[in-house]
Design an enzyme around this catalytic site. Structure first.
Site, PDB file in Angstrom:
ATOM      1  N   THR A  81      -8.017   9.652   8.446  1.00 19.18           N
ATOM      2  CA  THR A  81      -7.552   8.282   7.823  1.00 19.18           C
ATOM      3  C   THR A  81      -7.858   7.097   8.191  1.00 19.18           C
ATOM      4  O   THR A  81      -7.035   6.123   8.081  1.00 19.18           O
ATOM      5  CB  THR A  81      -6.154   8.394   7.017  1.00 19.18           C
ATOM      6  OG1 THR A  81      -5.979   9.216   8.006  1.00 19.18           O
ATOM      7  CG2 THR A  81      -6.150   9.345   5.942  1.00 19.18           C
TER       8      THR A  81
ATOM      9  N   LYS B 111       0.776  -1.214  -0.159  1.00 16.44           N
ATOM     10  CA  LYS B 111       0.386  -0.005   0.015  1.00 16.44           C
ATOM     11  C   LYS B 111       0.645   1.475   0.173  1.00 16.44           C
ATOM     12  O   LYS B 111       2.047   1.114   0.960  1.00 16.44           O
ATOM     13  CB  LYS B 111      -0.948  -0.180   1.698  1.00 16.44           C
ATOM     14  CG  LYS B 111      -2.105  -0.870   0.924  1.00 16.44           C
ATOM     15  CD  LYS B 111      -2.818  -1.057   2.672  1.00 16.44           C
ATOM     16  CE  LYS B 111      -1.734  -0.851   3.897  1.00 16.44           C
ATOM     17  NZ  LYS B 111      -2.458  -1.571   4.996  1.00 16.44           N
TER      18      LYS B 111
ATOM     19  N   GLY C  10      -8.361   3.376  10.024  1.00 21.34           N
ATOM     20  CA  GLY C  10      -9.198   2.853   9.600  1.00 21.34           C
ATOM     21  C   GLY C  10      -8.952   1.763   7.624  1.00 21.34           C
ATOM     22  O   GLY C  10      -9.823   1.170   7.389  1.00 21.34           O
ATOM     23  N   THR C  11      -8.272   3.277   7.130  1.00 19.98           N
ATOM     24  CA  THR C  11      -8.223   2.849   5.210  1.00 19.98           C
ATOM     25  C   THR C  11      -7.274   1.711   5.185  1.00 19.98           C
ATOM     26  O   THR C  11      -7.872   0.775   4.712  1.00 19.98           O
ATOM     27  CB  THR C  11      -7.381   4.293   5.241  1.00 19.98           C
ATOM     28  OG1 THR C  11      -5.870   4.233   5.687  1.00 19.98           O
ATOM     29  CG2 THR C  11      -7.410   5.721   4.776  1.00 19.98           C
ATOM     30  N   GLY C  12      -6.283   1.135   6.332  1.00 19.59           N
ATOM     31  CA  GLY C  12      -5.631   0.143   6.261  1.00 19.59           C
ATOM     32  C   GLY C  12      -6.795  -1.476   6.020  1.00 19.59           C
ATOM     33  O   GLY C  12      -6.718  -1.544   5.572  1.00 19.59           O
ATOM     34  N   CYS C  13      -7.724  -1.054   7.239  1.00 22.36           N
ATOM     35  CA  CYS C  13      -8.418  -2.318   7.922  1.00 22.36           C
ATOM     36  C   CYS C  13      -9.515  -2.401   6.484  1.00 22.36           C
ATOM     37  O   CYS C  13      -9.773  -3.599   5.889  1.00 22.36           O
ATOM     38  CB  CYS C  13      -9.116  -1.749   8.756  1.00 22.36           C
ATOM     39  SG  CYS C  13      -8.183  -1.679  10.388  1.00 22.36           S
TER      40      CYS C  13
HETATM   41  N1  LIG Z   1      -4.614  10.064   1.628  1.00 25.86           N
HETATM   42  C1  LIG Z   1      -4.737   9.478   1.047  1.00 25.86           C
HETATM   43  N2  LIG Z   1      -5.698   9.154  -0.008  1.00 25.86           N
HETATM   44  C2  LIG Z   1      -6.046   8.450  -1.059  1.00 25.86           C
HETATM   45  N3  LIG Z   1      -5.892   7.242  -0.861  1.00 25.86           N
HETATM   46  C3  LIG Z   1      -4.940   7.183   0.441  1.00 25.86           C
HETATM   47  C4  LIG Z   1      -4.638   7.617   2.058  1.00 25.86           C
HETATM   48  N4  LIG Z   1      -4.443   7.680   2.193  1.00 25.86           N
HETATM   49  C5  LIG Z   1      -4.060   5.836   2.380  1.00 25.86           C
HETATM   50  N5  LIG Z   1      -4.925   5.722   0.741  1.00 25.86           N
HETATM   51  C6  LIG Z   1      -5.167   4.554   0.299  1.00 25.86           C
HETATM   52  O1  LIG Z   1      -5.470   4.160   1.810  1.00 25.86           O
HETATM   53  C7  LIG Z   1      -5.314   2.703   1.652  1.00 25.86           C
HETATM   54  C8  LIG Z   1      -4.408   2.299   2.782  1.00 25.86           C
HETATM   55  O2  LIG Z   1      -3.496   3.039   2.599  1.00 25.86           O
HETATM   56  P1  LIG Z   1      -2.545   3.032   3.793  1.00 25.86           P
HETATM   57  O3  LIG Z   1      -2.387   4.256   4.209  1.00 25.86           O
HETATM   58  O4  LIG Z   1      -0.746   2.184   2.823  1.00 25.86           O
HETATM   59  O5  LIG Z   1      -2.213   1.597   4.582  1.00 25.86           O
HETATM   60  P2  LIG Z   1      -2.915   1.912   6.777  1.00 25.86           P
HETATM   61  O6  LIG Z   1      -3.688   2.250   6.495  1.00 25.86           O
HETATM   62  O7  LIG Z   1      -2.699   0.655   6.794  1.00 25.86           O
HETATM   63  O8  LIG Z   1      -1.135   2.375   7.003  1.00 25.86           O
HETATM   64  C9  LIG Z   1      -4.094   2.266   0.293  1.00 25.86           C
HETATM   65  O9  LIG Z   1      -5.253   1.890  -0.736  1.00 25.86           O
HETATM   66  C10 LIG Z   1      -3.782   3.364  -0.173  1.00 25.86           C
HETATM   67  O10 LIG Z   1      -3.325   4.296  -1.159  1.00 25.86           O
HETATM   68  C1  LIG Z   2      -8.484  -2.783  16.325  1.00 23.87           C
HETATM   69  C2  LIG Z   2      -7.843  -1.882  15.537  1.00 23.87           C
HETATM   70  N1  LIG Z   2      -7.192  -2.850  14.626  1.00 23.87           N
HETATM   71  C3  LIG Z   2      -6.267  -2.307  13.694  1.00 23.87           C
HETATM   72  C4  LIG Z   2      -6.089  -1.051  13.412  1.00 23.87           C
HETATM   73  C5  LIG Z   2      -5.281  -0.115  12.373  1.00 23.87           C
HETATM   74  O1  LIG Z   2      -5.503   0.969  11.926  1.00 23.87           O
HETATM   75  P1  LIG Z   2      -5.422   1.150  10.103  1.00 23.87           P
HETATM   76  O2  LIG Z   2      -6.234   1.199   9.573  1.00 23.87           O
HETATM   77  O3  LIG Z   2      -5.819   2.710  10.596  1.00 23.87           O
HETATM   78  O4  LIG Z   2      -3.618   0.931  10.058  1.00 23.87           O
HETATM   79  C6  LIG Z   2      -6.804   0.412  14.551  1.00 23.87           C
HETATM   80  N2  LIG Z   2      -6.735   1.102  14.847  1.00 23.87           N
HETATM   81  N3  LIG Z   2      -7.304  -0.738  15.549  1.00 23.87           N
END
Ligand SMILES: Nc1ncnc2c1ncn2[C@@H]1O[C@H](COP(=O)(O)OP(=O)(O)O)[C@@H](O)[C@H]1O
Ligand SMILES: Cc1ncc(COP(=O)(O)O)c(N)n1
Length: 262
Positions: free
Chosen positions: A206, A174, A208-211
């Site tokens: 942002t 990601k 929870g974006t990853g989840c």
């Molecule tokens: N500011 C943003 N604008 C557009 N897409 C985003 C943004 N932040 C994250 N994403 C997208 O959301 C998903 C989760 O990304 P990321 O932030 O790398 O993961 P995590 O939440 O695990 O740190 C990916 O598809 C990423 O490209």
């Molecule tokens: C219980 C739990 N699981 C995972 C995440 C990570 O969240 P994110 O998707 O922002 O990296 C979180 N904040 N809480």
């Protein structure tokens, strides 16, 4: 046909990440969501106020209850917190022969709270990576798992190859933590790289974006889609969910799980 997906992860009381984000995402894709909770967190948009891992027996019982009666079409793992939980979850995945498994190697919450103990990284590498049909690390997680610095696109590709060598079938790197106005998400299948480039949205919401992204992939895999198709839809889902955030809470707000319609 009712497709079913199981998430094995931590509960986020604030509803934006973890189990709650996963179930909302499954639901939005019309996939029946089920959960096995590994840890309860007291959490909101301001941060993580408490982490309470469940007894191993309670986690095992939840997984067994689901497996014997409601076999999932795809499984996602999120916050696994410690070595004992990782070993249990890996053992259960093998026991039930689950193949469509999305491993989101959750390590720290956006505010910096640890969701995986440092000493558990080795267990994650050893037990979960070989079971991962899809692995969805962000850049810092990929750095920890491969023990290398990742700054350039070339380094991200090198890291994806390493993770593939560690037993992952499809590596989804990601790009949310990348520098610059453009974000690149990468998919590596052991032979080829596929790229999704999007404009970075400048927002603090942002959480929870990853989840959410990994849950969208899981929902698509449950419906029988290929890894490529699953990532493609998940990317569009997360883009909309970030574009149209809900503006709730006074810290890092959740994404909008209603925004995207298939
Ligand atoms: N500011 C943003 N604008 C557009 N897409 C985003 C943004 N932040 C994250 N994403 C997208 O959301 C998903 C989760 O990304 P990321 O932030 O790398 O993961 P995590 O939440 O695990 O740190 C990916 O598809 C990423 O490209
Ligand atoms: C219980 C739990 N699981 C995972 C995440 C990570 O969240 P994110 O998707 O922002 O990296 C979180 N904040 N809480």
């Amino acid at each position: 046909m009712v497709y079913k997906a199981l998430t094995i992860a931590g509960s986020d009381s604030g509803g934006g990440a973890g189990i709650q984000a996963d179930l909302k995402t499954f639901h939005q894709f019309r996939v029946f969501g089920m959960s096995a909770i590994t840890a309860v967190t007291a959490q909101n948009t301001l941060g993580v106020q408490g982490v309470y891992p469940l007894p191993i027996e309670a986690i095992e019982k939840q997984i067994d209850s689901i497996a014997v009666d409601l076999p999932p079409d795809a499984v996602k793992t999120g916050m696994l917190f410690n070595e004992e939980i990782i070993e249990l979850v890996a053992r259960k995945i093998k026991q039930y022969g689950w193949v469509r498994v999305v491993v989101d190697p959750v390590m720290i919450a956006k505010g910096g709270a640890p969701l995986l103990k440092q000493e558990a990284v080795k267990a994650l590498q050893r037990h979960m990576l070989p079971l991962a049909y899809v692995l969805t690390p962000n850049i810092p997680e990929a750095e920890v798992l491969t023990n290398m610095r990742i700054e350039t696109l070339e380094q991200r590709k090198e890291a994806a190859k390493k993770l593939h060598d560690m037993g992952v079938q499809y590596v989804v790197m990601k790009g949310g933590h990348g520098k610059g106005d453009e974000l690149v998400d990468l998919l590596y299948d052991g032979e080829q790289f596929y790229e999704w480039t999007s404009q970075k949205i400048y927002t603090k919401h942002t959480h929870g974006t990853g989840c959410t992204f990994a849950a969208a992939i899981t929902a698509q895999l449950a419906k029988g889609k290929t890894a490529y198709e699953a990532v493609d839809i998940a990317k569009r889902f997360i883009q909309k969910a970030i574009e149209q955030t809900l503006q709730i809470g006074s810290g890092h707000g959740p994404t909008n799980h209603w925004a995207f319609h298939e």
